[in-house]
Design an enzyme around this catalytic site. Sequence first.
Site, PDB file in Angstrom:
ATOM      1  N   ASN A 173      28.049 -41.677  -3.951  1.00  0.00           N
ATOM      2  CA  ASN A 173      28.272 -42.855  -3.118  1.00  0.00           C
ATOM      3  C   ASN A 173      27.482 -44.062  -3.605  1.00  0.00           C
ATOM      4  OD1 ASN A 173      30.051 -41.531  -1.456  1.00  0.00           O
ATOM      5  ND2 ASN A 173      28.528 -41.049   0.124  1.00  0.00           N
ATOM      6  N   ASP A 192      -6.469  -4.988   3.250  1.00  0.00           N
ATOM      7  CA  ASP A 192      -5.257  -5.664   2.780  1.00  0.00           C
ATOM      8  C   ASP A 192      -5.235  -7.152   3.137  1.00  0.00           C
ATOM      9  OD1 ASP A 192      -4.110  -3.233   1.841  1.00  0.00           O
ATOM     10  OD2 ASP A 192      -3.567  -2.724   3.906  1.00  0.00           O
ATOM     11  N   ASP A 201      -1.791  -3.048   6.158  1.00  0.00           N
ATOM     12  CA  ASP A 201      -2.100  -2.957   7.579  1.00  0.00           C
ATOM     13  C   ASP A 201      -3.582  -2.822   7.896  1.00  0.00           C
ATOM     14  OD1 ASP A 201      -2.573  -0.436   6.626  1.00  0.00           O
ATOM     15  OD2 ASP A 201      -1.276   0.611   8.053  1.00  0.00           O
ATOM     16  N   ASP A 259       0.848  -1.175   0.000  1.00  0.00           N
ATOM     17  CA  ASP A 259       0.000   0.000   0.000  1.00  0.00           C
ATOM     18  C   ASP A 259       0.897   1.243   0.000  1.00  0.00           C
ATOM     19  OD1 ASP A 259       1.007   0.005   2.547  1.00  0.00           O
ATOM     20  OD2 ASP A 259      -0.909   0.200   3.560  1.00  0.00           O
TER      21      ASP A 259
END
Length: 917
Positions: free
Chosen positions: A712, A648, A644, A370
């Site tokens: 290995n 959002d 916030d 924002d």
Amino acid sequence: MSKLTRTIHQLHQLRRQQKNVQTSELDRLVVYAATHRPGDVFGQLDTGEAGLDPELARDLTGVYGKNVVEEERHEPKFKRVAAAFVSPFTLILAALAAVSVYTNVVMAAPGEADPSTAIIIGIMVLISGALRYTQESKSESAASALKNMVTTTCCVIRGGDAGREIPMEDVVPGDIVKLSAGDMIPADVRIITAKDLFVTQAALTGESEPVEKTAEPVEIEYHGRGTSIAIDDCTNIAFSGTTVQSGSATAVVLCTGKHTYLGKVARALEVKPTRTSFDVGVAAVSRVLVAFMLIMCPIVFVVNGITKGDWLDALLFSISIAVGITPQMLPVIVTTCLARGATNMSRQDVIVKNINAIQNLGAMDVLCTDKTGTLTQDKVILERHMDVHGRDDDRVLRHAYLNSFFQTGLKNLIDVAVIEKMDELAAADPAQAGMSERYTKVDEIPFDFERRLMSVVVADRSGKTQLITKGAVEEVLGICTCVEYDGQVLPLTDNLRDRVLERVRGFNDDGMRVVAVAQKTNPRPVGSFSTADESDMVLIGYLAFLDPPKESAAAAVARLAEYGVGVKVLTGDNEGVAAAVCRKVGIDPSGMLLGSEVDGLTDEELAARAEGCQLFAKLSPLQKQRVVSVLREQGGHTVGFMGDGINDAAAMRASDCGISVDTAVDIAKESADIILLKKDLMVLGRGIMEGRRTYGNTIKYIKTTASSNFGNVFSVLVASAFLPFLPMTALQLLLLGVAYTVSCTAIPWDNVDEEFLREPKTWDAKSIVSFMLWLGPTSSVFDILTYAAMFFIICPMVVGAPFAQLADPAQIALFAAVFQSGWFVESMWTQTFVLHMLRTEHVPLAGSRPAASLTVLTLAGVAVVTALPYVPGLGAALGLSPLPLPFFGLLFACMALYLLLCGAVKALYVRRYGTLL
């Protein structure tokens, strides 16, 4: 038709109207109510100013349910626990553990039971399952936080009574509600009457200032593909979850509970969280490792069974290989890396709620944020106080101060900024102090939405009165007949008016909000003033307000770009102000998209536009969510969202990494993965670097261990085909794996090259496969050389004869023990030192120093494994035998050549793929 049936029928009919209106977010009933007069809305809802009949209201409650935000129907806990622990990876590990228990415990000879393999596997499964369960469960509190927002009472009119308080959950469509300052809006309502009604809806729209609501119908604009209406257009609708800042009103309820706009946002939060790039990446890596295990282990089992003839030993050995080739410490290393990253980030003012989000933060290549409080200071300041020429003029400020100080209505952010500026001026110049004491208030004409003006009448100590007005520029010009120009009071001609408006537009283009100031001396004898007195005034100047960018914003945006993170601003604020702020911090607003345009685009079209767009303005909450989703799903980006407010929360949930601040509303913090103690992009930038450092150390372990284990296994296959005994016992193989993984536990504390941190990094299973195929076989070359040297030189030297000439079982056992000890020690050396070779693209030690803890722990691991064959009793119990001194000459020669070859292959790999890790 009963009254209840008729009312329900009309409500459903109303929702089916307005077919040509694009309203993916607003209920169609809301659209109808916004565009029609209160009487029309009453008729459709079968109600009136006297409210609903109480009996009908009770019946409607039974039909539409309680006025609460619906909660998600959660699965039983045992199902969620089962789902967390059931995956292909954990099922295979569980099967291996079961076989290990059967062969090493149930079928073991008395006193020889060894449950260590099953215990190790069990710990791995528990850790990974617990992490997954925690992640799947984190979203539960978001919906309940929304639900708890609407828990108080409201005043309704039913059956013509004067109004009574009822629980908000009992409100139904058609109810008439009374609203006053401090009230929470109980549902989505249509304003019927209003007196100076200002509603704070920043949580839904992002607008920082209260919005005035009136009873007048709104007109809908056309945008080519049909008609669009957004929250900001609904000046006569108040939405659930917002609050009354000042004034009073009556309103009719349109939508309740899940049908409200807040309810729609809640449903967006209740869905299962999207799979983030971390989830997808870890799943892909696990599939690669599982596939590798399922392919290689049966081959090892069959080859050893055929060549050695002991199928039980072959099964035990293949199980040990299966455990050994899987990065056993993967859950522990990942968890430790993330936990250490979370600890480091907390020192950088970044609190991590979901530790898996740390690597998503590092992988992020698009940050959506924002504007208010992130790029700006979240504070309106008076930037300029000027005469009509644009020159600073303290007289204009003094007049504005008297207007703001003496008015008794809602002191908005503009009034506060004016008062604060005057206080600053008085502190610097004592002659300017005491303005409020030199004047007395005579009267005021309150602000209203129609006039967009506010006036006060003040008198000085000599008795001279002044009418001082401030407000929107065009409205102030409309009540002025003169202007102070070049020190003279001149008639306000069309030419002067155009000059004033042109200068104001220049300030608007710079992102400033302009308020005009006018005055009239001795307006008339003191009495009752009204709006009629706002006439024949003199324009003296104007005020320019700004929510200024933070000092660190431009540098933070530039730094994020330097590290491969593009910043896109998603705001509900005005496009002009947003564009001006973006220009000042280095964000290009030229391709701006508005919310009304977003509604008219398909996902494919929006994805194409979003790639090049850095500013999205006048967005609603669900439009923000859609933009984020399109960037992730259509654009293939790892997206973070920083916000916030309630507006959002949905976008944060849709992103790979939701970011909020400790001052955010509860619902935003509940939806976030990461919380910043400072709302500053610089703080976030440091968090991103820590996320990449965490990923770098995790991928070091996975790639180096997977490539070593691949080498290995390849070596084991060669040895199994030609050796008359196992190249290493199952116990030795497991012990080697434990020693190596313990030495790797310092990886989370390792240093990461600065070059690695400059670009976003995502989990890529294909790169792990290519890394294994390129780097793994290099160790096999020297494993095979070690086999040959041990079988033909070292072992015959210790035993006294080649293997083909041995007949004594004790000599055969000693030959095998020496061989296995040699490969046991050589494997630890190669795995450990290649870790230092492959942890960086630079020359080890000289070009990139490892952390001291990693150096100490890996050297200690090598020393312990090398010493084990010489420990009396323990070496023999492990099937190991002391190695002769010539072996170490061979070992050093092999290591030197191995590291040279590995360095050459590493350089070719980086040239081919552009990066090592």
